[in-house]
Scaffold this motif. Structure first.
Motif, mmCIF file in Angstrom:
data_model
loop_
_atom_site.group_PDB
_atom_site.id
_atom_site.type_symbol
_atom_site.label_atom_id
_atom_site.label_comp_id
_atom_site.label_asym_id
_atom_site.label_seq_id
_atom_site.Cartn_x
_atom_site.Cartn_y
_atom_site.Cartn_z
ATOM 1 N N GLU A 1 -11.176 0.160 -5.480
ATOM 2 C CA GLU A 1 -9.905 0.533 -4.855
ATOM 3 C C GLU A 1 -9.694 2.039 -4.867
ATOM 4 O O GLU A 1 -9.082 2.597 -3.961
ATOM 5 N N ASN A 2 -10.207 2.701 -5.911
ATOM 6 C CA ASN A 2 -10.031 4.151 -6.019
ATOM 7 C C ASN A 2 -10.772 4.900 -4.920
ATOM 8 O O ASN A 2 -10.483 6.071 -4.664
ATOM 9 N N GLY B 1 -10.889 3.876 -1.762
ATOM 10 C CA GLY B 1 -10.263 3.645 -0.472
ATOM 11 C C GLY B 1 -10.443 2.238 0.049
ATOM 12 O O GLY B 1 -11.353 1.498 -0.358
ATOM 13 N N VAL B 2 -9.558 1.884 0.964
ATOM 14 C CA VAL B 2 -9.526 0.540 1.531
ATOM 15 C C VAL B 2 -10.824 0.216 2.274
ATOM 16 O O VAL B 2 -11.367 -0.881 2.148
ATOM 17 N N ASP C 1 -0.642 7.072 1.280
ATOM 18 C CA ASP C 1 -1.914 7.797 1.241
ATOM 19 C C ASP C 1 -3.124 6.858 1.153
ATOM 20 O O ASP C 1 -4.265 7.300 1.256
ATOM 21 N N GLU C 2 -2.882 5.555 0.964
ATOM 22 C CA GLU C 2 -3.977 4.589 0.902
ATOM 23 C C GLU C 2 -4.298 3.995 2.263
ATOM 24 O O GLU C 2 -5.356 3.400 2.448
ATOM 25 N N LYS C 3 -3.400 4.113 3.218
ATOM 26 C CA LYS C 3 -3.547 3.416 4.492
ATOM 27 C C LYS C 3 -4.583 4.094 5.395
ATOM 28 O O LYS C 3 -4.808 5.300 5.311
ATOM 29 N N SER D 1 -2.423 -2.299 5.594
ATOM 30 C CA SER D 1 -3.343 -1.248 5.171
ATOM 31 C C SER D 1 -3.633 -0.275 6.306
ATOM 32 O O SER D 1 -4.282 0.750 6.083
ATOM 33 N N TYR E 1 0.841 -1.199 0.000
ATOM 34 C CA TYR E 1 0.000 0.000 0.000
ATOM 35 C C TYR E 1 0.873 1.245 0.000
ATOM 36 O O TYR E 1 1.915 1.278 0.662
#
Length: 520
Positions: A193-194, A196-197, A31-33, A268, A28
Motif C-alpha cells: 500500500e505504501n 501506491g494503489v 494523495d493516494e488516488k 481510488s 482513500y
C-alpha cells in the motif's frame, strides 16, 4: 437522516454528496488516488460545457487508468470457497450447471455495477452511507452482520491457502502453520500500500494470472469434452440430484462483503464529481472494466468445473471430493508429467487464497471504518480486521486438521453463514441507489430497479433454500430447534424492517417531489 446541503438543493441533477465540501471519508486520502487525465481541465476533450455534454469520447488510455478496482472485486468470485463449489458442481453434476454458473456471474455483475455506481456518484462507500441512513441500532446490526460475513469468508480463504501450503510442502507444514504464514500477508499488504494503489493492483493482476495459467494448464491436461461444455453453457438443465450443487453455485458467486468493497475501490480514482459528464465517464469505464474482470473470473471458474466434470463425474468418489482431497484425487487420476497436476492445483489454490485474503483485509478496513467512523492508522485497522479472522481460523485449524472430512463440513457452515448475510448488503444497496436525493441524476430507473429487485429476491430465495435445507438436516433436539426458531424470527423481522424502511422513504420522497411540482 442528514438534510441535504444548500448547495445540493441548488443543483438537483447532482447527488448531494457531490457538493458537500466536508464529509468523513475512510476509503482513500486525496494523495493516494490515481489521477485521471482531464480531471481539472478540458484540454483532452475540448468541451466547453461538460454538464451539457451527454458523453465524452472513448479513450483507451483512460480505460487503462480506470482498470484495477474491478479486478480486485473479481477476486471474491475466485476465492477457495468458489473453487470448492466449482469442483463439487463438476464432480456431481458434470457439465449440466455451466449455464447457471454463467448466469450467476451475470447477476453478480449487475450487483457489483450498482455498488460501483453508488461509490462513483456519491463519493462515499456503502458502509459510510449505511452509517448515515439508518438509526444507530440498525447500523450496528448491519455492521455485525457484515463483519460475520467477512470473517466467514476469510476463514475459508485462509484455510484454502493453508491447504495449498501443506500440499506444496509435501505435508511438512501442518494446516495451522499454513494459517500463520497466510496471516502474515497483512504486512505484505501494508508494505505494498505504501507504494501506491497501482502497484497493489499489479500484484493482484499477477495472482489472477497465476490462477488462470494454473487452471488452464489443468484444463489442457484433462481435455474436457468441448461439445458437452457448449451444451452445458447453452442448455439449462437441473435435476433433483443436482439442486444442492446449483444452490451452491449461486451462493458462492454472491459475496456480501464484496458489495461493500467495490463501492470503496472505485474511489481510488480522482474524478471531478461536480461535472455530470465526468461521473458518467467514470461509470462507463468502470462498467467495461468490471465486465472484463468478471468474464475472466467466469472462464477460470469454468476451467475448474469442467476439469472435475471430466475427471470424476459419474465415479464413486464424486460425492467425497472437497477442497482438502481434490488435489490428491487429481494426482491419482492423472499421475505425474512435466509438473504433477497436484502441484498445479496447489499453485492455483494458493494464488486464490492469498489474493482473496488480501482483498478481505481491504474490505475489513472499509467496513469497520465506514460503519464506526474510525479514523485509525491503516496498519492498526489492518491488524484489527486481520485478527478478527486469524484468531478463529487458527483455532479451527488446530481442531479440524486431524479429522477426516471435517473441514468440508465446516465449509458448509461457513457458506450458510455468508448466505445469511446477503440481504444485509443487497437491500441497503438497492435502497440507496434508488434514492434520488442521494444519487441525483444517477438514480437508477424503474426498469433497472425492477431487474435489480428481482435479482435480489431470487438470490435471497436461493440462499434461503440453502439455509432451510441445511438447518432442517442439522436441527436435532428441542434446544437447538428453539434457538434456530428464535434466530429465524429475529432475522426475518430485520429483513422486513429494511425493506419497509426503503419503501417508506421512497414513498415519502415521491410525495415531496409531487408537492414541489408547480400546479397546472
Amino acid at each position: 437522516m442528514p438534510p441535504p446541503s444548500p448547495s445540493s438543493a441548488s443543483d438537483p441533477l447532482l447527488p448531494s454528496s457531490h457538493n458537500d465540501e466536508i464529509h468523513d471519508e475512510t476509503a482513500y486520502d486525496s494523495d493516494e488516488k490515481v489521477h485521471i487525465v482531464g480531471v481539472f481541465s478540458n484540454s483532452d476533450s475540448d468541451i466547453e460545457n461538460e454538464n451539457e455534454k451527454s458523453s465524452l469520447p472513448f479513450s483507451w488510455k483512460k480505460l487503462w487508468l480506470f482498470t484495477g478496482p474491478g479486478f480486485l472485486m473479481s477476486i471474491a468470485f475466485l476465492d477457495p470457497g468458489n473453487l470448492e463449489g466449482d469442483l463439487q458442481a463438476g464432480a456431481i453434476a458434470g457439465y449440466s450447471l455451466l449455464w447457471l454458473l454463467m448466469w450467476a456471474t451475470a447477476m453478480g455483475l449487475l450487483v457489483q455495477l450498482l455498488s460501483a455506481r453508488l461509490g462513483v456518484a456519491t463519493g462515499r462507500h456503502l458502509a459510510e452511507l449505511c452509517r448515515d441512513e439508518y438509526p444507530s441500532w440498525a447500523r450496528y446490526v448491519l455492521w455485525v452482520m457484515a463483519e460475520l460475513a467477512l470473517i466467514g469468508a476469510d476463514i475459508q480463504e485462509v484455510i484454502g491457502s493453508a491447504i495449498a501450503i501443506k500440499i506444496l510442502s509435501n505435508g511438512y507444514l501442518p494446516l495451522w502453520a499454513g494459517v500463520v504464514i497466510t496471516a502474515l500477508d497483512c504486512f505484505i499488504f501494508l508494505f505494498l500500500e505504501n507504494y501506491g494503489v497501482r502497484k497493489l493492483e499489479a500484484v493482484f493482476a499477477v495472482l489472477i494470472a497465476t490462477m488462470a495459467l494454473s487452471f488452464a494448464w489443468m484444463f489442457g491436461e484433462t481435455k474436457p469434452d468441448g461439445v458437452e461444455l457448449l451444451l452445458g453453457l447453452l442448455v439449462p438443465r437441473l435435476s433433483s440430484k443436482t439442486i444442492k450443487q446449483a444452490v451452491g453455485v449461486v451462493g458462492c458467486i454472491i459475496m456480501p462483503h464484496n458489495v461493500f468493497l467495490h463501492s470503496a475501490l472505485v474511489q481510488s480514482r480522482e474524478i471531478d464529481r461536480s461535472k455530470k459528464s465526468r461521473v458518467q465517464e467514470a461509470l462507463k469505464y468502470y462498467s467495461i472494466e468490471s465486465t472484463i474482470a468478471l468474464v475472466v473470473s467466469f472462464i477460470i471458474n469454468l476451467f475448474v468445473t469442467t476439469v472435475f466434470a471430466k475427471a470424476f463425474y459419474g465415479t464413486k468418489v464424486a460425492d467425497n471430493i472437497g477442497l482438502v482431497n481434490a488435489g490428491q484425487y487429481l494426482q491419482e487420476k492423472y499421475g505425474g508429467g512435466l509438473l504433477p497436476i497436484l502441484y498445479i492445483w496447489a499453485i492455483g489454490l494458493l494464488a486464490a487464497g492469498q489474493s482473496s485474503t488480501l482483498t478481505g483485509t481491504y474490505a475489513g478496513q472499509f467496513i469497520m471504518g465506514g460503519f464506526l467512523n474510525l479514523r485509525l492508522k491503516k496498519w492498526l485497522r489492518a491488524l484489527i480486521t486481520r485478527s478478527c479472522a486469524i484468531i478463529p481460523t487458527v483455532i479451527v485449524a488446530l481442531i479440524f486438521d486431524t479429522r477426516e472430512g471435517s473441514l468440508d463440513v465446516l465449509n458448509e457452515w461457513l457458506n450458510v453463514l455468508q448466505s445469511i448475510q446477503i440481504p444485509f448488503a443487497f437491500i441497503p444497496l438497492l435502497f440507496l441507489v434508488s434514492k434520488k436525493q442521494l444519487m441525483g441524476v444517477f438514480v437508477i430507473g424503474p426498469v433497472l430497479k425492477t431487474v435489480a429487485s428481482l435479482v435480489t429476491a431470487l438470490v435471497m430465495v436461493i440462499n434461503g433454500y440453502l439455509m432451510l435445507d441445511f438447518f432442517s438436516s442439522e436441527a436435532t433436539g428441542l434446544l437447538f430447534t428453539s434457538i434456530v426458531s428464535t434466530f429465524t424470527a429475529a432475522y426475518v423481522g430485520f429483513i422486513i424492517y429494511l425493506v419497509g424502511r426503503g419503501l417508506n422513504v421512497s414513498n415519502w420522497r415521491s410525495c415531496l417531489d409531487a408537492d414541489s411540482r408547480p400546479s397546472k
